[in-house]
Design a protein around this motif. Sequence first.
Motif: not given
Ligand code: SF4
Length: 357
Positions: A279-287, A342-346, A348-350
Amino acid sequence: MLYRPFGKTGKNISVISFGGMRFSTPKNLEKSADTLLHAQQQGINYFDTAPIYCGDRSEDIFGHAFRQLPRESFYVSTKCSQATGENLRKSLERSLQRLGVEQIDFLYIWHLMNPEDWENRQQQGAIEAALQAKEEGLIGHLLCSSHMEGEGLSKVLDEEIFEGVLLGYNAINFPYRRAAVEQAGKQGIGVVTMNPLGGGLIPQNPEHFAFLKTATANDVVSAALQFNLSHPAITTALVGFADIQEIDQAVAAVDSFIPYNKEQQRELQKNIEVSFNGFCTGCGYCLPCPVDIPIPKYLDSYNQLILTNGNRQAVLDRYRMHWNITPQQAKECIACGACEERCTQHLPIIQRLAELP
Ligand code: SF4
Ligand code: SF4
């Protein structure tokens, strides 16, 4: 019932508050008002509504119940989303009349979407009109509600216009909102959390949220409420009640409430990370994203797709009602892969962006 001071307003608010957006029979004024009266008898003293809730019936239902109660036995909040001062005033006067009160205890500047929206409301006069109404005694306290991410909302709160804030905060989205809750805590203003049960997703998916349970909360509803109320900055968890049974369940949940200590909170955080694997936790590290896709908002919407077993309409509703995003923007991904690194949950965003409706 437990009560907490609502910031610096001098008012004590029940830790469970009544949200008037989910009445099961909104056309039945009497029956719906009885639900509210039942909540008041159980010690709930904070009642939140808005003009359009339940097909625009909610404020009338509240008014019907309030006319049967001593004025000092409840606090009422409602909301205005208008940008111009003139329209805000009209909306406020209509709410006062429908609710049958001379003062709205708490008025929310409703649904701030982003920094531009905030600027627009100021420029078009909504804030000035609300402050003027407060001067006149039509409003007790001015607050805001928002779906902005934590940092953007923190900047709004920094301006010290509002005496409290309403934001979504629960076991699914808390990393995304934590900064604003903490900012509000530092400022000592009231914090009302909406969607403490994840808009129904937590009770509907008890197996996903079993990790929230504790010795004093052995069902997920109790556990989710206790999770919310364990944050020292949170004043009250706003629950949209459909019927009397839901009220009794929520009230019972806080009867046995013992706030989690630091150790338990750390444990819970760890459990959330493990149990939300996938699940995406909404941490925002992907930005940031080079084409400015607000990835956490889309990935949160993808969470809904998982939890609702592929209900694409639920995702579209989430875009529109919760995040104010469009299906198109997710399709602008150029697959550079920076976010996935960068995704903390690894995650597959794409691929997820491509699968979203
Ligand atoms: S880094 Fe991964 S888990 Fe965190 S907000 Fe972005 S997609 Fe979600
Ligand atoms: S892969 Fe797509 S979403 Fe991720 S950073 Fe690149 S363009 Fe943005």
